[in-house]
Design an enzyme around this catalytic site. Structure first.
Site, PDB file in Angstrom:
ATOM      1  N   LYS A 171       2.150  -8.692   3.990  1.00  0.00           N
ATOM      2  CA  LYS A 171       0.924  -9.254   3.554  1.00  0.00           C
ATOM      3  C   LYS A 171       1.333  -9.734   2.298  1.00  0.00           C
ATOM      4  CE  LYS A 171      -2.810  -6.622   5.643  1.00  0.00           C
ATOM      5  NZ  LYS A 171      -4.115  -5.647   5.441  1.00  0.00           N
ATOM      6  N   HIS A 243      -3.572   0.032  15.139  1.00  0.00           N
ATOM      7  CA  HIS A 243      -2.595   0.681  14.293  1.00  0.00           C
ATOM      8  C   HIS A 243      -2.118   2.130  14.503  1.00  0.00           C
ATOM      9  CE1 HIS A 243      -2.298  -3.032  12.128  1.00  0.00           C
ATOM     10  NE2 HIS A 243      -3.738  -2.938  11.530  1.00  0.00           N
ATOM     11  N   ARG A 246       1.325   3.175  13.666  1.00  0.00           N
ATOM     12  CA  ARG A 246       1.775   2.978  12.305  1.00  0.00           C
ATOM     13  C   ARG A 246       0.965   4.159  11.605  1.00  0.00           C
ATOM     14  NH1 ARG A 246       2.422  -0.595   8.199  1.00  0.00           N
ATOM     15  NH2 ARG A 246       0.916  -0.825   6.454  1.00  0.00           N
ATOM     16  N   HIS A 269       2.567  -0.856   1.371  1.00  0.00           N
ATOM     17  CA  HIS A 269       1.362  -0.821   0.725  1.00  0.00           C
ATOM     18  C   HIS A 269       1.741  -1.215  -0.828  1.00  0.00           C
ATOM     19  CE1 HIS A 269      -0.610   2.222   3.644  1.00  0.00           C
ATOM     20  NE2 HIS A 269      -0.860   1.050   3.830  1.00  0.00           N
ATOM     21  N   TYR A 278      -2.925   9.435   4.010  1.00  0.00           N
ATOM     22  CA  TYR A 278      -2.340  10.224   4.884  1.00  0.00           C
ATOM     23  C   TYR A 278      -1.900  11.491   4.336  1.00  0.00           C
ATOM     24  CZ  TYR A 278      -1.610   5.716   6.931  1.00  0.00           C
ATOM     25  OH  TYR A 278      -1.912   4.551   7.683  1.00  0.00           O
TER      26      TYR A 278
END
Length: 297
Positions: A171, A243, A246, A269, A278
């Site tokens: 991204k 995802h 992931r 990120h 997480y």
């Protein structure tokens, strides 16, 4: 200038400035088009409407049953639009500045245990070229934490099986190098040697994992493949998300003691707070284990 033209101006410039993906641009366009249609119906212009007008628009959407997550996404797009209109002198103020975001429920990523991931990865029949491709993709996805879009668009020049790394443009056109591990590297090599030539059938392509028509696979196609294998592996396909591997990659790393900033870099990120969810998944697992096995749990 009419409302839709202003939105087009904003999206064209914002897309170039931020390096947004086509999916993100289309998401913004969909939300802002809804605002334009509402404004047109009420004879309002994006150059002159005020914060009260925007509150009425958002209020009507709530009454129509739109979820808080949808409203939050819309509000984010609106804020960027009006910041642009203010910056470019189309407006003298930013009417979205005082609007508050809806409170979103705290959601943890859907979770797969390590055994479930193993079962999923072992499901494809590697004697079949198409399923050998899927096996290599699943192994690489779990080994690297790539986004599905990054995986299906991966090119030969951005992968080195010999060095065991992939180069990813994520991204915002941000580049990262991610190690793939021995197991994933082995299956990618097997596919490139024995499965990929069959799928290409004499055609040329720089895509690592082509479709049966020797083209780049869509995210949706790969997602259907994952659900197919989930059913075969006796995993609840409805509980999965695009995802899911992931999420499993990140969660299992954290469970095994990986440093959060390393996981952040691997996932691509930009903000550590995005990765910190997480740790909550890992804590929830520890709590369940404690409740299950501790004598005073």
């Amino acid at each position: 200038m009419n409302n839709l033209s202003l939105v087009d101006l904003f999206l064209n410039e914002y897309w170039i400035e931020k390096g947004l993906s086509e999916n993100t641009v289309q998401s913004y366009r969909l939300d802002l088009t809804a605002l334009c249609h509402w404004s047109d119906q009420h004879n309002l212009s994006l150059e002159t409407l005020d914060s009260v007008d925007l509150q009425h628009f958002l209020g009507e959407r709530v009454e129509q049953g739109y979820k808080a997550s949808s409203t939050a996404r819309l509000l984010s797009a609106m804020r960027k639009l009006f910041q642009y209109l203010y910056r470019e002198k189309y407006r003298a103020d930013d009417p979205s500045a005082i609007l508050s975001s809806p409170k979103l429920p705290s959601r943890l990523p859907k979770y797969l245990s390590e055994q479930q991931v193993t079962d999923l990865l072992n499901t494809p029949n590697v004697e079949i070229p198409l399923e050998l491709r899927d096996k290599a993709m699943l192994e690489l996805l779990y080994a690297t934490g790539l986004r599905v879009t990054e995986l299906v668009s991966l090119t030969i020049e951005n992968m080195s099986v010999q060095q065991g790394v992939v180069r990813v443009i994520g991204k915002g056109n941000k580049e990262r190098i991610v190690p793939m591990g021995e197991e994933a590297a082995y299956w990618v090599r097997q596919f490139v040697l024995y499965g990929r030539p069959v799928l290409l059938n004499g055609q040329s392509s720089d895509i690592v994992f082509p479709s049966q028509r020797a083209r780049q696979m869509t995210r949706q196609t790969f997602w259907h493949r994952i659900k197919h294998y989930a059913v075969l592996a006796d995993i609840d396909a409805d509980a999965l998300s695009p995802h899911i591997l992931r999420h499993a990659f990140a969660t299992h790393l954290v469970n095994h003691g990986a440093d959060l900033r390393v996981v952040q870099m691997l996932l691509g990120h930009s903000d550590l707070s995005t990765t910190q969810i997480y740790t909550h998944v890992a804590k929830e697992r520890l709590k369940r284990l404690h409740e299950r096995f501790h004598p005073r749990g």
